[in-house]
Design a protein around this motif. Sequence first.
Motif, PDB file in Angstrom:
ATOM      1  N   HIS A  49      15.572  87.195  57.477  1.00 14.76           N
ATOM      2  CA  HIS A  49      14.260  86.753  57.028  1.00 14.76           C
ATOM      3  C   HIS A  49      13.093  87.216  57.881  1.00 14.76           C
ATOM      4  CE1 HIS A  49      15.506  84.344  53.673  1.00 14.76           C
ATOM      5  NE2 HIS A  49      16.455  83.826  54.406  1.00 14.76           N
ATOM      6  N   ASP A  50      13.313  87.676  59.099  1.00 14.31           N
ATOM      7  CA  ASP A  50      12.154  87.991  59.917  1.00 14.31           C
ATOM      8  C   ASP A  50      11.272  89.088  59.332  1.00 14.31           C
ATOM      9  OD1 ASP A  50      13.850  90.052  60.682  1.00 14.31           O
ATOM     10  OD2 ASP A  50      13.750  89.613  62.817  1.00 14.31           O
ATOM     11  N   PRO A  51      11.789  90.136  58.688  1.00 10.96           N
ATOM     12  CA  PRO A  51      10.865  91.106  58.093  1.00 10.96           C
ATOM     13  C   PRO A  51      10.005  90.492  56.985  1.00 10.96           C
ATOM     14  CG  PRO A  51      13.023  92.088  58.344  1.00 10.96           C
ATOM     15  CD  PRO A  51      13.171  90.617  58.634  1.00 10.96           C
ATOM     16  N   GLN A  52      10.571  89.562  56.204  1.00 12.94           N
ATOM     17  CA  GLN A  52       9.796  88.947  55.136  1.00 12.94           C
ATOM     18  C   GLN A  52       8.696  88.054  55.698  1.00 12.94           C
ATOM     19  OE1 GLN A  52      13.161  88.964  55.203  1.00 12.94           O
ATOM     20  NE2 GLN A  52      13.875  89.817  53.281  1.00 12.94           N
ATOM     21  N   GLN A  53       8.999  87.282  56.738  1.00 14.27           N
ATOM     22  CA  GLN A  53       7.979  86.429  57.351  1.00 14.27           C
ATOM     23  C   GLN A  53       6.861  87.292  57.908  1.00 14.27           C
ATOM     24  OE1 GLN A  53      10.560  84.434  60.085  1.00 14.27           O
ATOM     25  NE2 GLN A  53      10.547  82.556  58.886  1.00 14.27           N
ATOM     26  N   ALA A 101       5.052 101.803  65.917  1.00 12.22           N
ATOM     27  CA  ALA A 101       3.717 101.331  65.531  1.00 12.22           C
ATOM     28  C   ALA A 101       2.668 102.380  65.882  1.00 12.22           C
ATOM     29  CB  ALA A 101       3.402 100.002  66.212  1.00 12.22           C
ATOM     30  N   HIS A 102       2.769 102.939  67.079  1.00 16.59           N
ATOM     31  CA  HIS A 102       1.774 103.925  67.504  1.00 16.59           C
ATOM     32  C   HIS A 102       1.989 105.293  66.854  1.00 16.59           C
ATOM     33  CE1 HIS A 102       0.970 100.828  70.523  1.00 16.59           C
ATOM     34  NE2 HIS A 102      -0.249 101.307  70.445  1.00 16.59           N
ATOM     35  N   LEU A 103       3.231 105.661  66.573  1.00 15.50           N
ATOM     36  CA  LEU A 103       3.476 106.923  65.858  1.00 15.50           C
ATOM     37  C   LEU A 103       2.916 106.869  64.442  1.00 15.50           C
ATOM     38  CD1 LEU A 103       7.098 107.948  66.939  1.00 15.50           C
ATOM     39  CD2 LEU A 103       4.958 109.121  67.469  1.00 15.50           C
ATOM     40  N   VAL A 104       3.120 105.756  63.759  1.00 23.56           N
ATOM     41  CA  VAL A 104       2.581 105.618  62.403  1.00 23.56           C
ATOM     42  C   VAL A 104       1.049 105.616  62.458  1.00 23.56           C
ATOM     43  CG1 VAL A 104       2.437 104.092  60.389  1.00 23.56           C
ATOM     44  CG2 VAL A 104       4.644 104.503  61.477  1.00 23.56           C
ATOM     45  N   LEU A 105       0.474 104.900  63.421  1.00 21.16           N
ATOM     46  CA  LEU A 105      -0.982 104.885  63.579  1.00 21.16           C
ATOM     47  C   LEU A 105      -1.504 106.304  63.829  1.00 21.16           C
ATOM     48  CD1 LEU A 105      -3.753 103.552  63.935  1.00 21.16           C
ATOM     49  CD2 LEU A 105      -3.120 103.089  66.312  1.00 21.16           C
ATOM     50  N   GLY A 106      -0.887 107.015  64.759  1.00 18.57           N
ATOM     51  CA  GLY A 106      -1.316 108.382  65.055  1.00 18.57           C
ATOM     52  C   GLY A 106      -1.182 109.309  63.865  1.00 18.57           C
ATOM     53  N   SER A 107      -0.102 109.143  63.109  1.00 24.47           N
ATOM     54  CA  SER A 107       0.110 109.977  61.922  1.00 24.47           C
ATOM     55  C   SER A 107      -0.968 109.727  60.874  1.00 24.47           C
ATOM     56  CB  SER A 107       1.490 109.711  61.320  1.00 24.47           C
ATOM     57  OG  SER A 107       2.496 110.018  62.251  1.00 24.47           O
ATOM     58  N   PHE A 108      -1.241 108.448  60.597  1.00 21.24           N
ATOM     59  CA  PHE A 108      -2.261 108.118  59.604  1.00 21.24           C
ATOM     60  C   PHE A 108      -3.641 108.574  60.068  1.00 21.24           C
ATOM     61  CE2 PHE A 108       0.951 105.763  57.514  1.00 21.24           C
ATOM     62  CZ  PHE A 108       0.491 105.483  56.231  1.00 21.24           C
ATOM     63  N   GLY A 158       4.039 100.262  61.050  1.00 20.07           N
ATOM     64  CA  GLY A 158       4.931 100.869  62.044  1.00 20.07           C
ATOM     65  C   GLY A 158       5.780  99.840  62.774  1.00 20.07           C
ATOM     66  N   ALA A 159       5.203  98.653  62.984  1.00 25.70           N
ATOM     67  CA  ALA A 159       5.928  97.584  63.681  1.00 25.70           C
ATOM     68  C   ALA A 159       7.061  97.027  62.847  1.00 25.70           C
ATOM     69  CB  ALA A 159       4.957  96.467  64.054  1.00 25.70           C
ATOM     70  N   TRP A 160       6.914  97.088  61.559  1.00 31.75           N
ATOM     71  CA  TRP A 160       7.899  96.519  60.629  1.00 31.75           C
ATOM     72  C   TRP A 160       9.144  97.400  60.530  1.00 31.75           C
ATOM     73  CZ3 TRP A 160       8.536  96.474  54.832  1.00 31.75           C
ATOM     74  CH2 TRP A 160       9.055  95.264  54.382  1.00 31.75           C
ATOM     75  N   ILE A 161       8.992  98.693  60.732  1.00 31.69           N
ATOM     76  CA  ILE A 161      10.095  99.648  60.539  1.00 31.69           C
ATOM     77  C   ILE A 161      11.340  99.305  61.355  1.00 31.69           C
ATOM     78  CG2 ILE A 161      10.768 102.069  60.903  1.00 31.69           C
ATOM     79  CD1 ILE A 161       7.878 102.798  59.996  1.00 31.69           C
ATOM     80  N   PRO A 162      11.246  98.984  62.661  1.00 31.15           N
ATOM     81  CA  PRO A 162      12.478  98.697  63.409  1.00 31.15           C
ATOM     82  C   PRO A 162      13.176  97.409  62.968  1.00 31.15           C
ATOM     83  CG  PRO A 162      10.629  99.013  64.916  1.00 31.15           C
ATOM     84  CD  PRO A 162      10.086  99.010  63.540  1.00 31.15           C
ATOM     85  N   LEU A 163      12.491  96.574  62.198  1.00 37.55           N
ATOM     86  CA  LEU A 163      13.092  95.310  61.763  1.00 37.55           C
ATOM     87  C   LEU A 163      13.861  95.438  60.453  1.00 37.55           C
ATOM     88  CD1 LEU A 163      10.114  92.940  62.610  1.00 37.55           C
ATOM     89  CD2 LEU A 163      12.152  93.417  63.978  1.00 37.55           C
ATOM     90  N   LEU A 164      13.754  96.587  59.825  1.00 41.19           N
ATOM     91  CA  LEU A 164      14.442  96.771  58.531  1.00 41.19           C
ATOM     92  C   LEU A 164      15.905  97.076  58.710  1.00 41.19           C
ATOM     93  CD1 LEU A 164      11.725  98.787  56.641  1.00 41.19           C
ATOM     94  CD2 LEU A 164      12.231  96.360  56.486  1.00 41.19           C
TER      95      LEU A 164
END
Length: 174
Positions: A35-39, A136-143, A168-174
């Motif tokens: 449930h943590d990714p959904q929360q 999180a920072h790689l996704v930010l830099g890419s965007f 980006g922060a959500w990706i490792p939780l999937l």
Amino acid sequence: MDGSFCPADELVALLILPPKDPSPSSDPASRHQRHDPQQLAVIGTVLALIDALHHRLPHPWLTILLAGGLVVFGTTRPELLPRLIAASLLVLALGLLVQWVIPGEVGFGDTLLLAALAPFWAWHGWPTVLTGLITAHLVLGSFAGLAWLLGLRERNTRIAAGPVLLLGAWIPLL
């Protein structure tokens, strides 16, 4: 306050209380890992919209995100609470260091957002904290790079970092 019903109270309860699972597992840790990714997605969506529209990350919402992670994970496995708190403090300290070294380049809300996300990563271990910060920072830099390359933003234009930091922060939780 007169004690009347307030929809915001229900929203806060939804965000910080553990989800109701119709078929609870015998292992509470596995229930929260599901449930943590959904929360995070629920409150993250609200934060992303606010930041995209107003370029502000409201501190009360960041507090709810942090408290939710600490309460949900800390009550499920109290022995992990020191790691959850340590991760938040470490990420906050790193963010403050970055703000001190390159002032004006990183918003304080973004620093607080990453510190509030730390318990979600720390629940899974220190490697996930590092992975979360990096993705999180790689996704930010890419965007940001893509927006500048496509001419959607000037090189010195500030962007709302919150939405892509959350993605980006959500990706490792999937």
